[in-house]
Write a protein that holds these residues in place. Structure first.
Motif, PDB file in Angstrom:
ATOM      1  N   ALA A  86       7.223  -9.079 -24.224  1.00  0.00           N
ATOM      2  CA  ALA A  86       6.236  -8.172 -23.636  1.00  0.00           C
ATOM      3  C   ALA A  86       6.580  -7.752 -22.217  1.00  0.00           C
ATOM      4  O   ALA A  86       6.276  -6.620 -21.811  1.00  0.00           O
ATOM      5  CB  ALA A  86       4.853  -8.844 -23.652  1.00  0.00           C
ATOM      6  N   LYS A  87       7.209  -8.629 -21.446  1.00  0.00           N
ATOM      7  CA  LYS A  87       7.350  -8.384 -20.014  1.00  0.00           C
ATOM      8  C   LYS A  87       8.777  -8.153 -19.534  1.00  0.00           C
ATOM      9  O   LYS A  87       8.975  -7.705 -18.395  1.00  0.00           O
ATOM     10  CB  LYS A  87       6.740  -9.557 -19.219  1.00  0.00           C
ATOM     11  CG  LYS A  87       5.234  -9.683 -19.374  1.00  0.00           C
ATOM     12  CD  LYS A  87       4.687 -10.798 -18.514  1.00  0.00           C
ATOM     13  CE  LYS A  87       3.173 -10.907 -18.657  1.00  0.00           C
ATOM     14  NZ  LYS A  87       2.476  -9.738 -18.080  1.00  0.00           N
TER      15      LYS A  87
ATOM     16  N   ARG B 253       7.321  -4.094  -8.310  1.00  0.00           N
ATOM     17  CA  ARG B 253       7.579  -2.985  -9.229  1.00  0.00           C
ATOM     18  C   ARG B 253       8.125  -1.780  -8.474  1.00  0.00           C
ATOM     19  O   ARG B 253       7.685  -1.470  -7.366  1.00  0.00           O
ATOM     20  CB  ARG B 253       6.281  -2.586  -9.938  1.00  0.00           C
ATOM     21  CG  ARG B 253       5.967  -3.389 -11.186  1.00  0.00           C
ATOM     22  CD  ARG B 253       4.735  -2.790 -11.855  1.00  0.00           C
ATOM     23  NE  ARG B 253       4.389  -3.451 -13.101  1.00  0.00           N
ATOM     24  CZ  ARG B 253       4.793  -3.035 -14.297  1.00  0.00           C
ATOM     25  NH1 ARG B 253       5.610  -1.995 -14.402  1.00  0.00           N
ATOM     26  NH2 ARG B 253       4.413  -3.667 -15.388  1.00  0.00           N
TER      27      ARG B 253
ATOM     28  N   PHE C 154       6.122 -13.778 -24.154  1.00  0.00           N
ATOM     29  CA  PHE C 154       6.233 -13.387 -22.738  1.00  0.00           C
ATOM     30  C   PHE C 154       7.495 -12.557 -22.510  1.00  0.00           C
ATOM     31  O   PHE C 154       7.449 -11.496 -21.888  1.00  0.00           O
ATOM     32  CB  PHE C 154       6.258 -14.658 -21.884  1.00  0.00           C
ATOM     33  CG  PHE C 154       6.407 -14.420 -20.413  1.00  0.00           C
ATOM     34  CD1 PHE C 154       5.286 -14.296 -19.602  1.00  0.00           C
ATOM     35  CD2 PHE C 154       7.662 -14.323 -19.825  1.00  0.00           C
ATOM     36  CE1 PHE C 154       5.423 -14.090 -18.224  1.00  0.00           C
ATOM     37  CE2 PHE C 154       7.807 -14.111 -18.468  1.00  0.00           C
ATOM     38  CZ  PHE C 154       6.681 -13.992 -17.670  1.00  0.00           C
TER      39      PHE C 154
ATOM     40  N   PRO D 282       8.396  -2.922 -20.146  1.00  0.00           N
ATOM     41  CA  PRO D 282       8.482  -4.226 -19.487  1.00  0.00           C
ATOM     42  C   PRO D 282       8.207  -4.142 -17.991  1.00  0.00           C
ATOM     43  O   PRO D 282       8.384  -3.095 -17.360  1.00  0.00           O
ATOM     44  CB  PRO D 282       9.932  -4.639 -19.739  1.00  0.00           C
ATOM     45  CG  PRO D 282      10.671  -3.337 -19.821  1.00  0.00           C
ATOM     46  CD  PRO D 282       9.724  -2.420 -20.531  1.00  0.00           C
ATOM     47  N   VAL D 283       7.793  -5.257 -17.447  1.00  0.00           N
ATOM     48  CA  VAL D 283       7.636  -5.383 -16.000  1.00  0.00           C
ATOM     49  C   VAL D 283       9.005  -5.487 -15.338  1.00  0.00           C
ATOM     50  O   VAL D 283       9.266  -4.865 -14.303  1.00  0.00           O
ATOM     51  CB  VAL D 283       6.792  -6.639 -15.665  1.00  0.00           C
ATOM     52  CG1 VAL D 283       6.694  -6.835 -14.158  1.00  0.00           C
ATOM     53  CG2 VAL D 283       5.426  -6.542 -16.306  1.00  0.00           C
TER      54      VAL D 283
ATOM     55  N   GLU E 256       4.459 -11.609 -12.312  1.00  0.00           N
ATOM     56  CA  GLU E 256       3.038 -11.234 -12.334  1.00  0.00           C
ATOM     57  C   GLU E 256       2.144 -12.473 -12.300  1.00  0.00           C
ATOM     58  O   GLU E 256       1.123 -12.548 -12.987  1.00  0.00           O
ATOM     59  CB  GLU E 256       2.716 -10.360 -13.547  1.00  0.00           C
ATOM     60  CG  GLU E 256       3.337  -8.967 -13.475  1.00  0.00           C
ATOM     61  CD  GLU E 256       2.756  -8.014 -14.500  1.00  0.00           C
ATOM     62  OE1 GLU E 256       2.523  -8.449 -15.654  1.00  0.00           O
ATOM     63  OE2 GLU E 256       2.548  -6.835 -14.157  1.00  0.00           O
TER      64      GLU E 256
ATOM     65  N   THR F   3       5.817  -8.791  -7.355  1.00  0.00           N
ATOM     66  CA  THR F   3       5.670  -8.957  -8.792  1.00  0.00           C
ATOM     67  C   THR F   3       6.484 -10.147  -9.283  1.00  0.00           C
ATOM     68  O   THR F   3       6.045 -10.902 -10.147  1.00  0.00           O
ATOM     69  CB  THR F   3       6.147  -7.684  -9.518  1.00  0.00           C
ATOM     70  OG1 THR F   3       5.459  -6.558  -8.983  1.00  0.00           O
ATOM     71  CG2 THR F   3       5.896  -7.772 -11.008  1.00  0.00           C
TER      72      THR F   3
ATOM     73  N   THR G 232       9.452   0.101 -13.226  1.00  0.00           N
ATOM     74  CA  THR G 232       9.840  -1.268 -13.559  1.00  0.00           C
ATOM     75  C   THR G 232      10.412  -1.947 -12.315  1.00  0.00           C
ATOM     76  O   THR G 232      10.563  -1.338 -11.256  1.00  0.00           O
ATOM     77  CB  THR G 232      10.915  -1.286 -14.656  1.00  0.00           C
ATOM     78  OG1 THR G 232      12.071  -0.591 -14.179  1.00  0.00           O
ATOM     79  CG2 THR G 232      10.420  -0.636 -15.921  1.00  0.00           C
TER      80      THR G 232
END
Length: 230
Positions: A89-90, A36, A86, A166-167, A71, A7, A199
């Motif tokens: 969101a991530k 992840r 970005f 979030p990632v 990602e 990821t 995550t």
């Protein structure tokens, strides 16, 4: 559970700062891949570049050379507005100082990141309540930061970092201001939520005890990451 493809991909990352005596090299080029569900602790002496690395991974600062892709996307190829979206969101951030807004309640503090995105609708509030219940703060929703303990501050900060699902979750000395018992509790919470929320967790810390609990541990030495054997 981890994905088959990474990821987060970091390739030949370097960071220099200009000084009157010439460039000061903080990071000297290294690679890193994570997926992840993975959790990595990074230790190293003061001034070794741990916080600098987190700022780069969190797209708060740009590398001198090298690539960071989350990602499959590089935040440094985006314009300023796109980059802010970005990040929101991530990426979730947990700092040593919780940075809660004193004029906002616990629930409102957790919902703040939503205001920069789609907005704090009923679904977002439900998720915030669920997160706060998960960390044992269901009875503190209307309390203000001045009414909370240090450990409760950090638990609210963790919920705030996770509200946007979030990632990547970045934690900068999250237990540094806590007593040993509370630090252990917050460390357990980060690792538990990392697994539950799937995550990718990266934590920089001076605490060898906290680092020893992570599945992966790297030490930042002379600008490079060295994987530590378990």
């Amino acid at each position: 559970m981890t994905n088959s493809s990474p990821t987060l991909v970091v390739e030949q990352l370097t960071k220099d700062y200009a000084t009157p005596a010439g460039p000061l090299t903080i990071l000297r080029g290294f690679d890193l891949q994570m997926s992840r569900g993975e959790a990595l602790a990074i230790t190293g002496p003061s001034g070794s570049g741990k916080s600098t690395l987190l700022y780069l991974l969190g797209a708060l600062d740009a590398p001198t050379t090298g690539r960071i892709r989350l990602e499959g996307q590089s935040p440094f190829q985006l314009n300023e507005k796109q980059q802010a979206h970005f990040r929101n969101a991530k990426i979730g951030f947990v700092f040593q100082d919780h940075h809660l807004l004193p004029q906002c309640t616990v629930l409102e503090n957790v919902l703040i990141p939503m205001l920069a995105g789609s907005g704090a609708d009923a679904q977002a509030e439900t998720r915030a309540r669920q997160l706060l219940q998960r960390v044992g703060l269901a009875d503190r929703l209307t309390h203000y930061p001045s009414q909370l303990s240090g450990g409760e501050h950090q638990r609210v900060a963790v919920c705030r970092a996770l509200i946007n699902q979030p990632v990547l979750l970045l934690a900068d000395e999250p237990t540094g201001n806590l007593d040993p018992i509370t630090a252990e509790s917050v460390g357990s919470l980060l690792l538990d939520l990392n697994r539950e929320q799937n995550t990718l967790l990266i934590c920089v810390t001076h605490s060898q005890e906290l680092a020893s609990r992570f599945p992966r541990h790297c030490e930042l030495k002379e600008g490079r990451l060295e994987e530590q054997q378990k």
